[in-house]
Enzyme design. Structure first.
Site, PDB file in Angstrom:
ATOM      1  N   ASP A 126       0.863  -1.184   0.000  1.00  0.00           N
ATOM      2  CA  ASP A 126       0.000   0.000   0.000  1.00  0.00           C
ATOM      3  C   ASP A 126       0.898   1.232   0.000  1.00  0.00           C
ATOM      4  O   ASP A 126       1.905   1.253   0.709  1.00  0.00           O
ATOM      5  CB  ASP A 126      -0.903   0.001   1.243  1.00  0.00           C
ATOM      6  CG  ASP A 126      -2.149   0.847   1.067  1.00  0.00           C
ATOM      7  OD1 ASP A 126      -2.011   2.038   0.734  1.00  0.00           O
ATOM      8  OD2 ASP A 126      -3.260   0.326   1.267  1.00  0.00           O
ATOM      9  N   ASN A 127       0.533   2.244  -0.796  1.00  0.00           N
ATOM     10  CA  ASN A 127       1.322   3.489  -0.771  1.00  0.00           C
ATOM     11  C   ASN A 127       0.700   4.540   0.159  1.00  0.00           C
ATOM     12  O   ASN A 127       1.202   5.653   0.278  1.00  0.00           O
ATOM     13  CB  ASN A 127       1.496   4.061  -2.185  1.00  0.00           C
ATOM     14  CG  ASN A 127       0.183   4.548  -2.796  1.00  0.00           C
ATOM     15  OD1 ASN A 127      -0.890   4.359  -2.238  1.00  0.00           O
ATOM     16  ND2 ASN A 127       0.275   5.181  -3.957  1.00  0.00           N
TER      17      ASN A 127
ATOM     18  N   SER B 240     -15.710  -3.708 -10.553  1.00  0.00           N
ATOM     19  CA  SER B 240     -16.778  -2.843 -10.061  1.00  0.00           C
ATOM     20  C   SER B 240     -18.029  -2.998 -10.911  1.00  0.00           C
ATOM     21  O   SER B 240     -17.949  -3.305 -12.102  1.00  0.00           O
ATOM     22  CB  SER B 240     -16.295  -1.390 -10.122  1.00  0.00           C
ATOM     23  OG  SER B 240     -17.367  -0.492 -10.017  1.00  0.00           O
TER      24      SER B 240
ATOM     25  N   TYR C 249     -13.280   6.082 -14.585  1.00  0.00           N
ATOM     26  CA  TYR C 249     -13.055   5.067 -13.551  1.00  0.00           C
ATOM     27  C   TYR C 249     -13.577   3.706 -14.005  1.00  0.00           C
ATOM     28  O   TYR C 249     -12.867   2.699 -13.968  1.00  0.00           O
ATOM     29  CB  TYR C 249     -13.729   5.468 -12.229  1.00  0.00           C
ATOM     30  CG  TYR C 249     -13.840   4.314 -11.274  1.00  0.00           C
ATOM     31  CD1 TYR C 249     -12.706   3.750 -10.695  1.00  0.00           C
ATOM     32  CD2 TYR C 249     -15.089   3.748 -10.961  1.00  0.00           C
ATOM     33  CE1 TYR C 249     -12.800   2.665  -9.834  1.00  0.00           C
ATOM     34  CE2 TYR C 249     -15.185   2.672 -10.107  1.00  0.00           C
ATOM     35  CZ  TYR C 249     -14.045   2.133  -9.545  1.00  0.00           C
ATOM     36  OH  TYR C 249     -14.141   1.052  -8.703  1.00  0.00           O
TER      37      TYR C 249
ATOM     38  N   LYS D 201     -11.636  -0.088 -15.138  1.00  0.00           N
ATOM     39  CA  LYS D 201     -11.961  -1.433 -14.639  1.00  0.00           C
ATOM     40  C   LYS D 201     -12.214  -2.394 -15.797  1.00  0.00           C
ATOM     41  O   LYS D 201     -11.777  -3.549 -15.772  1.00  0.00           O
ATOM     42  CB  LYS D 201     -13.174  -1.367 -13.694  1.00  0.00           C
ATOM     43  CG  LYS D 201     -12.891  -0.656 -12.378  1.00  0.00           C
ATOM     44  CD  LYS D 201     -11.896  -1.445 -11.550  1.00  0.00           C
ATOM     45  CE  LYS D 201     -11.560  -0.785 -10.242  1.00  0.00           C
ATOM     46  NZ  LYS D 201     -10.560  -1.522  -9.462  1.00  0.00           N
TER      47      LYS D 201
ATOM     48  N   ASN E  17     -22.025  -2.182  -3.776  1.00  0.00           N
ATOM     49  CA  ASN E  17     -21.691  -1.107  -2.827  1.00  0.00           C
ATOM     50  C   ASN E  17     -21.416  -1.644  -1.431  1.00  0.00           C
ATOM     51  O   ASN E  17     -22.343  -1.866  -0.652  1.00  0.00           O
ATOM     52  CB  ASN E  17     -22.837  -0.090  -2.770  1.00  0.00           C
ATOM     53  CG  ASN E  17     -22.867   0.800  -3.994  1.00  0.00           C
ATOM     54  OD1 ASN E  17     -22.944   0.315  -5.108  1.00  0.00           O
ATOM     55  ND2 ASN E  17     -22.767   2.098  -3.792  1.00  0.00           N
TER      56      ASN E  17
ATOM     57  N   ASN F 139     -18.375   8.708  -0.934  1.00  0.00           N
ATOM     58  CA  ASN F 139     -19.475   7.737  -0.933  1.00  0.00           C
ATOM     59  C   ASN F 139     -20.521   8.121   0.119  1.00  0.00           C
ATOM     60  O   ASN F 139     -20.205   8.726   1.146  1.00  0.00           O
ATOM     61  CB  ASN F 139     -18.947   6.329  -0.660  1.00  0.00           C
ATOM     62  CG  ASN F 139     -18.081   5.824  -1.812  1.00  0.00           C
ATOM     63  OD1 ASN F 139     -18.236   6.254  -2.948  1.00  0.00           O
ATOM     64  ND2 ASN F 139     -17.160   4.925  -1.512  1.00  0.00           N
ATOM     65  N   LEU F 140     -21.761   7.721  -0.151  1.00  0.00           N
ATOM     66  CA  LEU F 140     -22.896   8.197   0.639  1.00  0.00           C
ATOM     67  C   LEU F 140     -22.836   7.789   2.110  1.00  0.00           C
ATOM     68  O   LEU F 140     -22.971   8.643   3.000  1.00  0.00           O
ATOM     69  CB  LEU F 140     -24.201   7.688   0.003  1.00  0.00           C
ATOM     70  CG  LEU F 140     -25.500   8.073   0.731  1.00  0.00           C
ATOM     71  CD1 LEU F 140     -25.665   9.586   0.796  1.00  0.00           C
ATOM     72  CD2 LEU F 140     -26.706   7.429   0.034  1.00  0.00           C
TER      73      LEU F 140
ATOM     74  N   PHE G 266     -28.122  14.004  -5.656  1.00  0.00           N
ATOM     75  CA  PHE G 266     -27.940  14.278  -7.089  1.00  0.00           C
ATOM     76  C   PHE G 266     -29.083  13.682  -7.913  1.00  0.00           C
ATOM     77  O   PHE G 266     -29.011  12.546  -8.360  1.00  0.00           O
ATOM     78  CB  PHE G 266     -26.591  13.718  -7.565  1.00  0.00           C
ATOM     79  CG  PHE G 266     -25.403  14.356  -6.894  1.00  0.00           C
ATOM     80  CD1 PHE G 266     -24.967  15.610  -7.270  1.00  0.00           C
ATOM     81  CD2 PHE G 266     -24.742  13.690  -5.865  1.00  0.00           C
ATOM     82  CE1 PHE G 266     -23.883  16.210  -6.652  1.00  0.00           C
ATOM     83  CE2 PHE G 266     -23.654  14.284  -5.239  1.00  0.00           C
ATOM     84  CZ  PHE G 266     -23.227  15.550  -5.629  1.00  0.00           C
TER      85      PHE G 266
ATOM     86  N   ASP H 131     -23.282   9.116 -13.191  1.00  0.00           N
ATOM     87  CA  ASP H 131     -24.187   8.279 -12.386  1.00  0.00           C
ATOM     88  C   ASP H 131     -25.180   7.540 -13.281  1.00  0.00           C
ATOM     89  O   ASP H 131     -25.639   8.077 -14.289  1.00  0.00           O
ATOM     90  CB  ASP H 131     -24.971   9.136 -11.389  1.00  0.00           C
ATOM     91  CG  ASP H 131     -24.201   9.411 -10.113  1.00  0.00           C
ATOM     92  OD1 ASP H 131     -23.238   8.673  -9.845  1.00  0.00           O
ATOM     93  OD2 ASP H 131     -24.572  10.353  -9.391  1.00  0.00           O
TER      94      ASP H 131
END
Length: 377
Positions: free
Chosen positions: A38-39, A148, A172, A176, A203, A223-224, A244, A332
């Site tokens: 991990d960075n 995803s 994005y 994927k 999700n 994220n919600l 939104f 979305d």
């Protein structure tokens, strides 16, 4: 089984939200030795300290040395976009020293990806290519890839089966799709060597019930659910939640998403990793010379709207959320609900935990860690 050595598994993005819970699931079996890379772009090393603490606490009183070793993480701070750093990690264990890879690390904000697409392609696609090259160099040819639901774009059928064409809208989502294609291509080129499963997340939500590990995004949550948790704890001061769009073709007009508990998602990774073992039946029906590559949806198969999520968090937190409806957000899609039946049939995957449990565990994490991993309030 007890005589077999631990299988070393490298988890990219191991200190992140998904990564730390995947590591928890791997350590729980006491069959794997986790190597984390991990960075810390969007994570902290403290998550690895905490998840190892959970693993140690869960050891039996008569734990063997092998069991104790499984509870410790080999943690490397390294950047996947810098091949020399990743090569050093693999070289630590030599050829064949790492049994498999769970590749989670990526930039993941749909909105941000539309603003800085080149950064997303360089990080998500470029890093995956060099990771695969280094894996091949060190005779490590098993990979579980974190994909995803965004790969489906606006799907023609809901719930979404894996046979749906891949047609992402955002940069994005496109990264994927590209990574899935690249992994499938290497599996096609070397069918007797490579095995790969791509897990299309819906999700993930919630946290480990101990409250020791959870979602702690840098800056304002994208994220919600973590946004709602931080509003309730007072970390995000906005008086109004921005929703939104409320003119989508959904029951209440707001976007619908398939939420599953992060520990159910993590268990899916364990099942996928086990399915890459030589004795697995997952690729049993695939003819010689055909690629050993499959994609699976990991979701509950039940969608929840933005407003339903707000209501569930209101019940969990007691916080009186106020919201305003604004225009739709670019990228979305109206409804992303999984058909998870293939993963259930072939991997044994289920996602039994409820939305109420997800919200309760998220709120437990947030109240115990008001400022995330960076200390108490």
């Amino acid at each position: 089984m007890s005589e077999e050595p631990l299988r070393r598994v490298l988890v990219t993005g191991g200190a992140g939200y998904i990564g730390s819970h995947v590591i928890y699931s791997l350590q729980e079996t006491r069959r794997y030795k986790v190597v984390s890379v991990d960075n810390h772009h969007n994570s902290t090393p403290k998550a690895l300290v905490r998840v190892a603490e959970i693993a140690r606490n869960n050891l039996p009183t008569d734990a063997s040395d092998k069991d104790k070793d499984s509870a410790e993480i080999d943690a490397f701070q390294a950047d996947l976009t810098k091949p020399d750093e990743i090569r050093k990690v693999f070289a630590t264990y030599g050829k064949g020293g790492i049994w498999g890879v769970v590749h989670i690390a990526a930039y993941k904000a749909v909105g941000e990806s539309t603003e800085i697409p080149l950064t997303y392609y360089a990080n998500n696609v470029g890093a995956t290519i060099s990771l695969l090259q280094i894996m091949k160099e060190f005779d490590c040819t098993r990979i579980v890839y974190s994909s995803s639901a965004t790969v489906y774009g606006t799907p023609p059928v809901i719930p979404i089966p894996e046979t749906t064409r891949l047609q992402a809208h955002s940069p994005y989502g496109k990264t994927k799709v590209m990574c899935e294609n690249i992994i499938e291509d290497i599996c096609s080129a070397e069918p007797d060597t490579w095995r790969a499963l791509s897990l299309r997340y819906f999700n993930p939500a919630g946290a480990h019930p101990s409250g020791l590990i959870g979602e702690d995004p840098r800056g304002r949550p994208g994220n919600l659910l973590p946004l709602l948790a931080q509003m309730a704890i007072g970390r995000v001061k906005d008086p109004l939640l921005k929703v939104f769009g409320n003119d989508y073709p959904t029951p209440d007009g707001t976007c619908v998403r398939d939420y599953l508990h992060v520990l159910d998602l993590a268990k899916g990774h364990l099942l996928a990793l086990d399915a890459l073992a030589p004795d697995s039946r997952v690729f049993a029906g695939i003819a010689s010379g055909q690629p050993r590559f499959k994609g699976y949806n990991l979701g509950k198969g039940k969608g929840m709207s933005v407003l339903q999520i707000v209501e569930a968090m209101r019940k969990a937190t007691g916080f009186d959320y106020k919201y305003e409806i604004i225009g739709r957000r670019k990228g979305d899609v109206p409804d992303l609900t999984a058909d998870p039946s293939l993963a259930e049939k072939e991997l044994g995957f289920t996602a039994p935990q409820t939305l109420e449990t997800m919200c309760r565990d998220l709120w437990n994490w947030q109240t115990k860690n008001p400022n995330g991993y960076d200390g108490s309030a």
